[in-house]
Each structure stands twice: as structure tokens, then as C-alpha cells.
Scaffold this motif. Sequence first.
Motif, short mmCIF file in Angstrom:
data_model
loop_
_atom_site.label_atom_id
_atom_site.label_comp_id
_atom_site.label_asym_id
_atom_site.label_seq_id
_atom_site.Cartn_x
_atom_site.Cartn_y
_atom_site.Cartn_z
N VAL A 81 -88.57 61.62 50.56
CA VAL A 81 -87.26 61.21 51.06
C VAL A 81 -86.62 60.21 50.09
O VAL A 81 -87.30 59.38 49.50
CB VAL A 81 -87.40 60.57 52.46
CG1 VAL A 81 -86.03 60.17 53.01
CG2 VAL A 81 -88.09 61.53 53.41
N SER A 82 -85.32 60.29 49.94
CA SER A 82 -84.58 59.36 49.08
C SER A 82 -84.83 57.92 49.51
O SER A 82 -84.77 57.59 50.69
CB SER A 82 -83.08 59.67 49.15
OG SER A 82 -82.32 58.60 48.68
N THR A 83 -85.08 57.07 48.52
CA THR A 83 -85.33 55.65 48.82
C THR A 83 -84.11 55.00 49.47
O THR A 83 -84.23 54.19 50.39
CB THR A 83 -85.70 54.90 47.53
OG1 THR A 83 -86.84 55.51 46.93
CG2 THR A 83 -86.02 53.43 47.82
N VAL A 84 -82.93 55.36 48.99
CA VAL A 84 -81.71 54.79 49.57
C VAL A 84 -81.56 55.23 51.03
O VAL A 84 -81.21 54.42 51.90
CB VAL A 84 -80.48 55.22 48.75
CG1 VAL A 84 -79.19 54.78 49.44
CG2 VAL A 84 -80.54 54.64 47.35
N ALA A 85 -81.87 56.50 51.32
CA ALA A 85 -81.79 56.99 52.70
C ALA A 85 -82.79 56.25 53.59
O ALA A 85 -82.48 55.90 54.74
CB ALA A 85 -82.07 58.50 52.74
N LYS A 133 -93.22 54.15 52.85
CA LYS A 133 -92.68 55.23 52.01
C LYS A 133 -93.66 55.64 50.93
O LYS A 133 -93.76 56.82 50.58
CB LYS A 133 -91.37 54.79 51.37
CG LYS A 133 -90.72 55.94 50.59
CD LYS A 133 -89.47 55.49 49.88
CE LYS A 133 -88.77 56.67 49.23
NZ LYS A 133 -89.65 57.62 48.54
N ASP A 196 -84.21 49.32 44.44
CA ASP A 196 -83.31 50.11 45.28
C ASP A 196 -83.52 49.86 46.77
O ASP A 196 -82.56 49.72 47.53
CB ASP A 196 -83.43 51.61 44.98
CG ASP A 196 -84.85 52.06 44.74
OD1 ASP A 196 -85.78 51.26 44.94
OD2 ASP A 196 -85.04 53.23 44.33
N THR A 200 -80.72 48.01 49.10
CA THR A 200 -80.16 48.76 50.21
C THR A 200 -80.32 48.03 51.53
O THR A 200 -79.41 48.05 52.38
CB THR A 200 -80.85 50.15 50.32
OG1 THR A 200 -80.72 50.83 49.08
CG2 THR A 200 -80.19 51.00 51.41
#
Length: 258
Positions: A81-85, A133, A196, A200
Motif C-alpha cells: 500500500v502507498s505510504t502516503v495512503a 506497514k 513521507d 503525511t
Amino acid sequence: MAFYFALTRWTLFDSTFVGLDNFRDFLAEQNLRIGFQNTIVYAVVTSGLKVVLGLLLGVLLTSRLRLRGFLRSVVFFPVLVSTVAVGITFSVLLKPDTGLVDKALALVGVDGRDWLGDAATALLSVALVDVWKGVGLATVIYIAGILSIPPDYYQAVAVDGGNAWHRFRHITLPLSWPATYSVIILSFIGGLRSFDLIWTMTRGGPGFTSDTIASIIYKQYQAGFFGLSTAGNVLLFLVVTAIVVPLNHYLGKRQVAA
């Protein structure tokens, strides 16, 4: 190129050589001490938890467990999954009062708090999200390491009357050292460079209490001090190198000895 531009004041169209002024100004940054301290703490906490949890999950997911393949996928999924998401999602989950975390705690009679808005918990909260994550990658490395151990060793322990603890203590733990070595190095480098997820979730706040070196560099870049931020990147590279090279040497010697 970065080493050269760290010695200049530059824009997209021109540059002016200023020598070591950028490095002097960056080292004079008032929040640098907090950022450096947070960077080290963040790297140690995240890499340490990934090693411990990755090893335990690796042992669990190489055992004779039903739905073992499905559980491996579940553990590894956050890595994809995207780190920003992930950061945006957990920012919502950790909101005071309205967030799912505080609501769940209220069900068991525990008062929630502003996890990302409290200086005492902001950095730790982000670190735990980072572990959630990234532990899947550590687990996969441990699974590969454990599966490479010859089964004869486990059979020898069983013949000698050893139990599950003896198998873990005397076989799995020492012979999975190459996996441990890899997880420590990769996780620690990632922790030192982390940006990131922190940006975020907290933007380095509240105030500057969860700033890391990387977020301080980005704030200088946002302000238009491109040469200053480049100098910060060079210093971060030197810090990572100064820490990881001796660590790699020490762990490598232990691996050879094992």
C-alpha cells in the motif's frame, strides 16, 4: 551533483558558489538537535520492533498453521500500500474523540487522547504505523531464512527430547541470523531516512516535536532555500553512512562467527 550544489545558492536557472555557508547555516538550524534525536529514536524503535515482530511472525507462519498462506498474504499486504495512503488513513483513525482508535478504547473504558497532536505520543504513533506497514517485509525475509534451515537440525532436537522452545532457542534463532542481519540493516537505513509517513501524519508537529532530519530538509526546500536543503541532504547521507557502515561491519562479523 548534489555535493556540488550543496556548496551553492541555486535556482532552476542559475547558481552562485558560497562554499561551506550552507552547511554552517544548516547546522545552526535551531530544531536540528530535536530532529537528529527524533531520527535516531525513530530508527531504533522501528527497526527493533520489525526485528522482534518479524521473527515471531516468521516462526508462526512457517509452522503447521491452518490458512498459513492466507495469513502470509495478510501480513505482507500493508507493504504494497502507498505510504502516503497509509499516513492519511491512520491520521483519520487516530483523530481525537472521532477516530476509530479512541472510539474502540472508549468501549473498554479507556480515555483516548490526541495521538498525533500530543508531543509525548506523536512520534511514537507514527513509528508504530511504520512498523505495521513494514513488518510484512521483515516477516518475508525471516520466512525465507527459517525455511532454508535444514530440517535435520530440528529432528536432532526432537530426538534429544527438546520442545518448541528448545527448537527456537538453539536452532531457529541462531541459524536465522542472516535474515536478522538483513532486517536490521534495511530497517535501520529506512528509519534514518524516513520522511513521507511522518510528513503525511504530523508535518513534524505539534510544533517541531516530531521533526526528523528529513522533514527539516523538506521545510527548507519549501521555503525556497534549495542550496541549504541540498546541504542538509548531503549531511543526512554522511550521518547514515557514519552509522550504518560500522553497524554493517559489526553485524557482518557476528554473521561470520555464527
